[in-house]
Motif scaffolding. Structure first.
Motif, PDB file in Angstrom:
ATOM      1  N   SER A 216      34.394  11.115 -66.285  1.00  0.00           N
ATOM      2  CA  SER A 216      35.590  11.889 -66.609  1.00  0.00           C
ATOM      3  C   SER A 216      35.219  13.199 -67.301  1.00  0.00           C
ATOM      4  N   LEU A 217      34.300  13.128 -68.251  1.00  0.00           N
ATOM      5  CA  LEU A 217      33.848  14.338 -68.934  1.00  0.00           C
ATOM      6  C   LEU A 217      33.162  15.294 -67.966  1.00  0.00           C
ATOM      7  N   ARG A 218      32.292  14.756 -67.131  1.00  0.00           N
ATOM      8  CA  ARG A 218      31.546  15.606 -66.196  1.00  0.00           C
ATOM      9  C   ARG A 218      32.485  16.311 -65.222  1.00  0.00           C
ATOM     10  N   ARG A 219      33.412  15.571 -64.648  1.00  0.00           N
ATOM     11  CA  ARG A 219      34.328  16.169 -63.688  1.00  0.00           C
ATOM     12  C   ARG A 219      35.265  17.180 -64.353  1.00  0.00           C
ATOM     13  N   GLY A 220      35.692  16.859 -65.582  1.00  0.00           N
ATOM     14  CA  GLY A 220      36.584  17.774 -66.276  1.00  0.00           C
ATOM     15  C   GLY A 220      35.942  19.113 -66.561  1.00  0.00           C
ATOM     16  N   GLN A 221      34.642  19.097 -66.819  1.00  0.00           N
ATOM     17  CA  GLN A 221      33.936  20.345 -67.106  1.00  0.00           C
ATOM     18  C   GLN A 221      33.759  21.217 -65.868  1.00  0.00           C
ATOM     19  N   GLU A 222      33.985  20.632 -64.681  1.00  0.00           N
ATOM     20  CA  GLU A 222      33.866  21.393 -63.446  1.00  0.00           C
ATOM     21  C   GLU A 222      35.115  22.233 -63.159  1.00  0.00           C
ATOM     22  N   VAL A 223      36.212  21.963 -63.888  1.00  0.00           N
ATOM     23  CA  VAL A 223      37.481  22.649 -63.637  1.00  0.00           C
ATOM     24  C   VAL A 223      37.685  23.757 -64.671  1.00  0.00           C
ATOM     25  N   LYS A 224      37.831  24.975 -64.222  1.00  0.00           N
ATOM     26  CA  LYS A 224      38.036  26.086 -65.139  1.00  0.00           C
ATOM     27  C   LYS A 224      39.436  26.012 -65.751  1.00  0.00           C
ATOM     28  N   GLY A 225      39.531  26.379 -67.036  1.00  0.00           N
ATOM     29  CA  GLY A 225      40.818  26.383 -67.712  1.00  0.00           C
ATOM     30  C   GLY A 225      41.390  25.009 -67.953  1.00  0.00           C
ATOM     31  N   PHE A 226      40.520  24.010 -68.023  1.00  0.00           N
ATOM     32  CA  PHE A 226      40.975  22.620 -68.171  1.00  0.00           C
ATOM     33  C   PHE A 226      40.325  21.994 -69.403  1.00  0.00           C
ATOM     34  N   ALA A 227      40.208  22.766 -70.487  1.00  0.00           N
ATOM     35  CA  ALA A 227      39.482  22.314 -71.682  1.00  0.00           C
ATOM     36  C   ALA A 227      40.087  21.043 -72.270  1.00  0.00           C
ATOM     37  N   ALA A 228      41.419  21.012 -72.373  1.00  0.00           N
ATOM     38  CA  ALA A 228      42.063  19.843 -72.984  1.00  0.00           C
ATOM     39  C   ALA A 228      41.835  18.593 -72.152  1.00  0.00           C
TER      40      ALA A 228
ATOM     41  N   ARG B 188      41.038  16.969 -60.895  1.00  0.00           N
ATOM     42  CA  ARG B 188      41.812  16.605 -62.096  1.00  0.00           C
ATOM     43  C   ARG B 188      42.275  15.149 -62.021  1.00  0.00           C
ATOM     44  N   ASP B 189      42.685  14.729 -60.852  1.00  0.00           N
ATOM     45  CA  ASP B 189      43.110  13.335 -60.696  1.00  0.00           C
ATOM     46  C   ASP B 189      41.961  12.378 -60.994  1.00  0.00           C
ATOM     47  N   ARG B 190      40.743  12.743 -60.570  1.00  0.00           N
ATOM     48  CA  ARG B 190      39.582  11.895 -60.845  1.00  0.00           C
ATOM     49  C   ARG B 190      39.256  11.859 -62.330  1.00  0.00           C
ATOM     50  N   VAL B 191      39.504  12.969 -63.024  1.00  0.00           N
ATOM     51  CA  VAL B 191      39.285  12.999 -64.477  1.00  0.00           C
ATOM     52  C   VAL B 191      40.153  11.946 -65.151  1.00  0.00           C
ATOM     53  N   TYR B 192      41.445  11.938 -64.790  1.00  0.00           N
ATOM     54  CA  TYR B 192      42.365  10.976 -65.401  1.00  0.00           C
ATOM     55  C   TYR B 192      42.085   9.552 -64.935  1.00  0.00           C
ATOM     56  N   ARG B 193      41.714   9.415 -63.641  1.00  0.00           N
ATOM     57  CA  ARG B 193      41.435   8.086 -63.103  1.00  0.00           C
ATOM     58  C   ARG B 193      40.255   7.449 -63.840  1.00  0.00           C
ATOM     59  N   ASP B 194      39.183   8.218 -64.000  1.00  0.00           N
ATOM     60  CA  ASP B 194      38.012   7.668 -64.695  1.00  0.00           C
ATOM     61  C   ASP B 194      38.324   7.373 -66.159  1.00  0.00           C
ATOM     62  N   LEU B 195      39.152   8.190 -66.780  1.00  0.00           N
ATOM     63  CA  LEU B 195      39.536   7.943 -68.171  1.00  0.00           C
ATOM     64  C   LEU B 195      40.272   6.609 -68.289  1.00  0.00           C
ATOM     65  N   VAL B 196      41.260   6.407 -67.426  1.00  0.00           N
ATOM     66  CA  VAL B 196      42.053   5.170 -67.473  1.00  0.00           C
ATOM     67  C   VAL B 196      41.187   3.956 -67.167  1.00  0.00           C
ATOM     68  N   LEU B 197      40.307   4.072 -66.169  1.00  0.00           N
ATOM     69  CA  LEU B 197      39.414   2.964 -65.839  1.00  0.00           C
ATOM     70  C   LEU B 197      38.483   2.649 -67.010  1.00  0.00           C
ATOM     71  N   GLY B 198      37.994   3.692 -67.667  1.00  0.00           N
ATOM     72  CA  GLY B 198      37.113   3.479 -68.816  1.00  0.00           C
ATOM     73  C   GLY B 198      37.813   2.756 -69.946  1.00  0.00           C
ATOM     74  N   ILE B 199      39.049   3.162 -70.230  1.00  0.00           N
ATOM     75  CA  ILE B 199      39.815   2.515 -71.307  1.00  0.00           C
ATOM     76  C   ILE B 199      40.060   1.041 -70.969  1.00  0.00           C
ATOM     77  N   ALA B 200      40.365   0.761 -69.701  1.00  0.00           N
ATOM     78  CA  ALA B 200      40.613  -0.633 -69.286  1.00  0.00           C
ATOM     79  C   ALA B 200      39.345  -1.471 -69.408  1.00  0.00           C
ATOM     80  N   GLU B 201      38.206  -0.922 -68.982  1.00  0.00           N
ATOM     81  CA  GLU B 201      36.944  -1.662 -69.069  1.00  0.00           C
ATOM     82  C   GLU B 201      36.531  -1.874 -70.524  1.00  0.00           C
ATOM     83  N   PHE B 202      36.722  -0.875 -71.350  1.00  0.00           N
ATOM     84  CA  PHE B 202      36.384  -1.001 -72.772  1.00  0.00           C
ATOM     85  C   PHE B 202      37.210  -2.106 -73.421  1.00  0.00           C
ATOM     86  N   ALA B 203      38.501  -2.143 -73.125  1.00  0.00           N
ATOM     87  CA  ALA B 203      39.371  -3.164 -73.714  1.00  0.00           C
ATOM     88  C   ALA B 203      38.889  -4.567 -73.370  1.00  0.00           C
ATOM     89  N   GLN B 204      38.269  -4.731 -72.187  1.00  0.00           N
ATOM     90  CA  GLN B 204      37.757  -6.031 -71.766  1.00  0.00           C
ATOM     91  C   GLN B 204      36.344  -6.309 -72.279  1.00  0.00           C
TER      92      GLN B 204
END
Length: 321
Positions: free
Chosen positions: A32-44, A3-19
């Protein structure tokens, strides 16, 4: 923890996109999407990166790919608790609907975004929805409605932007007023402010924000002042957008962009594939057509302005008997 990697990749992606580093941002979003799909009950959580990924794909002109990312996940993302991804989801979905000529869905999504912004106290979401509605009303020639929305935006704004790297309420208010206003004196003041914002965003490396501000600034200059100044500003915007292949924020700034691109394409840029792509996208919107699903972005053009001049002179020399 995954879960931490899901959020980490999301934040890194947003920062890179802004630049303006869209390729790196896309990698992090997909991780982030790939890792999030590996966690059950973590749809949001798993769906969080869908909105920024859709925004990125839309900016590249890959509208169908953007829709496939956000369409099935729109309800999950927009009921989340992250303001940035909620803004990205509503705005991207609304722009896709607008490109398809579905004004009812476009306005419905933006009105819903406004309601969510009001209920949650998210001024940036409220400002983004008002700005997008201004754009829609102007395309429909509903100037009175656009002016009314611009006044609401001005009532929301603080004196100066409070965030860096992403559009804040002050940015939306200035851009919305610049598009809606017909008063030369007001436009003169707004262009001074927009130019300052554009310069600040460019200098700080907030490339996507600078592209959006600069595109509106070019339209504002063209509306009241000088076509030459407007063209010069748009040239700067194009150079910022080139490496990441950002096209949609430029052509979405207004129908006037088409005329500015025509002026740019009439010079040495007629040999520039990126400018030609922008021109095709703009022309498709001006004639009411909706661009077909786009493939991968064209590779960046690595020629400087001087190199383009040399290329043109070489082509002229070759073509001479």
């Amino acid at each position: 923890c995954i879960r931490d990697r899901v959020y980490r990749d999301l934040v890194l992606g947003i920062a890179e996109f802004a630049q303006g580093k869209l390729e790196t941002a896309e990698f992090h979003y997909r991780e982030s999407l790939r890792r999030g799909q590996e966690v059950k009950g973590f749809a949001a959580g798993a769906a969080l990166a869908a909105a920024p990924l859709a925004e990125l794909l839309y900016e590249r002109g890959c509208m169908e790919d953007a829709d496939s990312e956000i369409g099935p996940r729109l309800e999950v993302v927009t009921t989340g608790v992250v303001p940035e991804t909620t803004i990205q989801a509503f705005v991207t979905a609304a722009r896709i609907a607008d490109r398809r000529g579905d004004s009812a869905r476009t306005l419905g999504l933006l009105e819903r975004a406004e309601s969510v912004g009001l209920n949650r106290g998210w001024d940036r979401l409220l400002a983004a929805s008002l700005f997008e509605r201004i754009r829609v009303h102007l395309v429909q020639d509903s100037h009175a409605a656009a002016i009314g929305l611009a006044r609401r935006l001005q009532d929301l704004r603080p004196q100066r932007p409070t965030l860096r790297g992403v559009a804040d309420v002050a940015h939306y208010a200035c851009m919305g007023s610049a598009l809606a206003s017909k008063d030369p004196d007001e436009l003169r003041e707004l262009t001074v402010e927009l130019e300052r914002m554009f310069d600040e965003a460019s200098a700080s490396g907030s490339i996507v924000l600078a592209i959006r501000l600069g595109s509106v600034l070019a339209v504002a200059y063209d509306s009241y002042s000088s076509r030459t100044t407007a063209v010069d500003v748009l040239r700067k915007v194009i150079e910022l957008a080139r490496s990441g292949g950002v096209v949609s924020s430029i052509v979405d700034a207004g129908p006037q962009v088409g005329g500015l691109l025509d002026a740019i394409a009439g010079g040495t840029a007629r040999h520039d594939p990126f400018v030609q792509r922008l021109l095709r996208e703009s022309k498709a919107l001006r004639v009411g057509a909706r661009p077909a699903a786009a493939g991968p972005p064209e590779p960046p053009v690595l020629l400087t302005a001087r190199e383009c001049d040399i290329l043109e002179l070489s082509l002229i020399h070759i073509s001479e008997p």
